[in-house]
Motif scaffolding. Sequence first.
Motif, PDB file in Angstrom:
ATOM      1  N   SER A  68       0.856  -1.180   0.000  1.00  0.00           N
ATOM      2  CA  SER A  68       0.000   0.000   0.000  1.00  0.00           C
ATOM      3  C   SER A  68       0.895   1.234   0.000  1.00  0.00           C
ATOM      4  CB  SER A  68      -0.912   0.000   1.228  1.00  0.00           C
ATOM      5  OG  SER A  68      -1.706   1.168   1.257  1.00  0.00           O
ATOM      6  N   ILE A  69       0.754   2.058  -1.040  1.00  0.00           N
ATOM      7  CA  ILE A  69       1.617   3.229  -1.225  1.00  0.00           C
ATOM      8  C   ILE A  69       0.789   4.500  -1.048  1.00  0.00           C
ATOM      9  CG2 ILE A  69       3.145   4.437  -2.826  1.00  0.00           C
ATOM     10  CD1 ILE A  69       3.610   1.755  -4.237  1.00  0.00           C
ATOM     11  N   ASN A  70       1.321   5.448  -0.309  1.00  0.00           N
ATOM     12  CA  ASN A  70       0.601   6.681   0.015  1.00  0.00           C
ATOM     13  C   ASN A  70       1.000   7.791  -0.953  1.00  0.00           C
ATOM     14  OD1 ASN A  70      -0.741   8.798   1.150  1.00  0.00           O
ATOM     15  ND2 ASN A  70       0.137   8.570   3.199  1.00  0.00           N
ATOM     16  N   SER A  71       0.229   7.946  -2.039  1.00  0.00           N
ATOM     17  CA  SER A  71       0.536   8.985  -3.023  1.00  0.00           C
ATOM     18  C   SER A  71      -0.016  10.343  -2.616  1.00  0.00           C
ATOM     19  CB  SER A  71      -0.020   8.592  -4.400  1.00  0.00           C
ATOM     20  OG  SER A  71      -1.433   8.468  -4.359  1.00  0.00           O
ATOM     21  N   ALA A  72      -0.744  10.406  -1.506  1.00  0.00           N
ATOM     22  CA  ALA A  72      -1.277  11.676  -0.992  1.00  0.00           C
ATOM     23  C   ALA A  72      -0.493  12.175   0.214  1.00  0.00           C
ATOM     24  CB  ALA A  72      -2.753  11.519  -0.629  1.00  0.00           C
ATOM     25  N   ALA A  73       0.638  11.556   0.509  1.00  0.00           N
ATOM     26  CA  ALA A  73       1.366  11.854   1.747  1.00  0.00           C
ATOM     27  C   ALA A  73       1.826  13.299   1.836  1.00  0.00           C
ATOM     28  CB  ALA A  73       2.574  10.925   1.877  1.00  0.00           C
ATOM     29  N   GLN A  74       2.081  13.944   0.689  1.00  0.00           N
ATOM     30  CA  GLN A  74       2.579  15.324   0.705  1.00  0.00           C
ATOM     31  C   GLN A  74       1.448  16.346   0.679  1.00  0.00           C
ATOM     32  OE1 GLN A  74       5.887  15.284   1.259  1.00  0.00           O
ATOM     33  NE2 GLN A  74       5.599  13.067   1.040  1.00  0.00           N
ATOM     34  N   HIS A  75       0.204  15.883   0.641  1.00  0.00           N
ATOM     35  CA  HIS A  75      -0.918  16.819   0.602  1.00  0.00           C
ATOM     36  C   HIS A  75      -0.971  17.639   1.876  1.00  0.00           C
ATOM     37  CE1 HIS A  75      -3.395  14.823  -2.825  1.00  0.00           C
ATOM     38  NE2 HIS A  75      -2.100  14.890  -3.087  1.00  0.00           N
ATOM     39  N   GLY A  76      -1.183  18.923   1.693  1.00  0.00           N
ATOM     40  CA  GLY A  76      -1.093  19.879   2.795  1.00  0.00           C
ATOM     41  C   GLY A  76       0.124  20.771   2.650  1.00  0.00           C
ATOM     42  N   TYR A  77       1.074  20.368   1.797  1.00  0.00           N
ATOM     43  CA  TYR A  77       2.268  21.162   1.507  1.00  0.00           C
ATOM     44  C   TYR A  77       2.089  21.887   0.173  1.00  0.00           C
ATOM     45  CZ  TYR A  77       4.542  18.332   5.124  1.00  0.00           C
ATOM     46  OH  TYR A  77       4.869  17.710   6.296  1.00  0.00           O
ATOM     47  N   ARG A  78       3.022  22.748  -0.120  1.00  0.00           N
ATOM     48  CA  ARG A  78       3.070  23.424  -1.416  1.00  0.00           C
ATOM     49  C   ARG A  78       4.485  23.298  -1.966  1.00  0.00           C
ATOM     50  NH1 ARG A  78      -1.434  26.865  -1.856  1.00  0.00           N
ATOM     51  NH2 ARG A  78      -0.536  27.880  -3.695  1.00  0.00           N
ATOM     52  N   LYS A  79       4.589  23.181  -3.277  1.00  0.00           N
ATOM     53  CA  LYS A  79       5.887  23.230  -3.939  1.00  0.00           C
ATOM     54  C   LYS A  79       5.858  24.431  -4.865  1.00  0.00           C
ATOM     55  CE  LYS A  79       9.341  20.474  -6.358  1.00  0.00           C
ATOM     56  NZ  LYS A  79       9.678  19.153  -6.939  1.00  0.00           N
ATOM     57  N   GLY A  80       6.571  25.485  -4.485  1.00  0.00           N
ATOM     58  CA  GLY A  80       6.440  26.742  -5.193  1.00  0.00           C
ATOM     59  C   GLY A  80       5.046  27.302  -4.967  1.00  0.00           C
ATOM     60  N   ASN A  81       4.374  27.646  -6.070  1.00  0.00           N
ATOM     61  CA  ASN A  81       3.023  28.169  -5.968  1.00  0.00           C
ATOM     62  C   ASN A  81       1.957  27.100  -6.203  1.00  0.00           C
ATOM     63  OD1 ASN A  81       3.834  30.864  -5.496  1.00  0.00           O
ATOM     64  ND2 ASN A  81       4.205  31.167  -7.697  1.00  0.00           N
ATOM     65  N   VAL A  82       2.384  25.824  -6.322  1.00  0.00           N
ATOM     66  CA  VAL A  82       1.440  24.744  -6.655  1.00  0.00           C
ATOM     67  C   VAL A  82       1.173  23.906  -5.411  1.00  0.00           C
ATOM     68  CG1 VAL A  82       0.996  22.753  -8.124  1.00  0.00           C
ATOM     69  CG2 VAL A  82       2.308  24.701  -9.019  1.00  0.00           C
ATOM     70  N   PRO A  83      -0.060  23.845  -4.953  1.00  0.00           N
ATOM     71  CA  PRO A  83      -0.371  22.983  -3.801  1.00  0.00           C
ATOM     72  C   PRO A  83      -0.263  21.517  -4.173  1.00  0.00           C
ATOM     73  CG  PRO A  83      -2.382  23.913  -4.717  1.00  0.00           C
ATOM     74  CD  PRO A  83      -1.241  24.576  -5.438  1.00  0.00           C
ATOM     75  N   GLU A  84       0.209  20.706  -3.256  1.00  0.00           N
ATOM     76  CA  GLU A  84       0.430  19.291  -3.545  1.00  0.00           C
ATOM     77  C   GLU A  84      -0.869  18.526  -3.797  1.00  0.00           C
ATOM     78  OE1 GLU A  84       3.111  17.067  -3.806  1.00  0.00           O
ATOM     79  OE2 GLU A  84       4.350  18.844  -4.096  1.00  0.00           O
ATOM     80  N   HIS A  85      -1.994  19.035  -3.306  1.00  0.00           N
ATOM     81  CA  HIS A  85      -3.218  18.254  -3.461  1.00  0.00           C
ATOM     82  C   HIS A  85      -3.736  18.207  -4.895  1.00  0.00           C
ATOM     83  CE1 HIS A  85      -5.323  22.250  -2.719  1.00  0.00           C
ATOM     84  NE2 HIS A  85      -5.988  21.793  -3.771  1.00  0.00           N
TER      85      HIS A  85
END
Length: 355
Positions: A103-120
Amino acid sequence: MVRDRFGSVDAVLVAGDLSDRASGDALRALWPELGKLAEGLQAKLYATAGNHDYDSRDNGSGNPKGDLLDLEPPFPFHSEAARLNYFAYDFAVDSQSDYVIVSINSAAQHGYRKGNVPEHVHGRITASTIKRLGLHIQAKVLPDIKIALIHHHVSQLPGLDHAEQSVVQDAQELHHRLESSGQWIIIHGHKHRPYVQRVSGNGDAPIAISAGSFSANLGGTTFAGQVQNQFHVIEVRSHPVEAPELTIAGTVYSWSFTGLAGSSWRVAGSSDALPGESGFGWKGSPASLAAAVADMLSDQKPSLSRAEVESVDPSMVFMTSRELQIMDDHLKSTHDANIIYDLQGRVQNIERRVA
């Protein structure tokens, strides 16, 4: 339906988005019910988190994964060790005698931003996670049946939803890492469209099965009008008698929601998002098979039965519905013939076309 047809299954797989817009109440209500469903099928329950399971859009919780962490029994598969590994390293592994599920968590970075793009707005598996996962699976003697369960799609799906671009970032690195340990099946959610395809890679590139959506109401949009709610039972076979050279192959059995009182679910038809039966794992050429089958047709024999068609290549029972469609296109355009499908989307016979 499933119990009546199959008796029991080995595993119930949930590819994320258990809730809508990170509803903690929905997560807490649904998770135990999924456990009861799996228990009724004498199966183990496995899940992964979706983008709608993370409170990643400034809803005020302060911890995007908090509701998932608090679920009981432990999420993603009823083991405290799995829970700790999943939320610390973004994957968890369960090995049984005849299969392994990651089971792989591809949403683990949700809640962060990379530059101006939100991870979600997309999925991500970090380089650290891929490296750690690779070291883990390379250190094990794995069974032939290897399944990676992930929420976001790992390869863009063609067709009506091509504008939706939330595919896992750098997914090719995951494909590469998985195929180094043999043939894998990747089962994912997120896309509301069921589909089966082989993703980028080499000879053992993973097979990706998009589960579609069991219950999402898409609001009557153009997209929703073309995609049905479905659920599936996947039969995976190792070195099947029809094609012992294939490490794994199998069949996806699908049901579609009708919304009609008293008959809400039915076996999927030949024109549904996925038909009642669709194979996976075949490694042939639809064009070459079309030519070989067409050579058997003549004025004296204008039709071939399913058994006669499969005698040309017994492994064709593992063709995806898309591969059958390509074969049918070649038969029509080049050989003046076509496939007649049965109600569940299987080859019933092949006939010469009448002018």
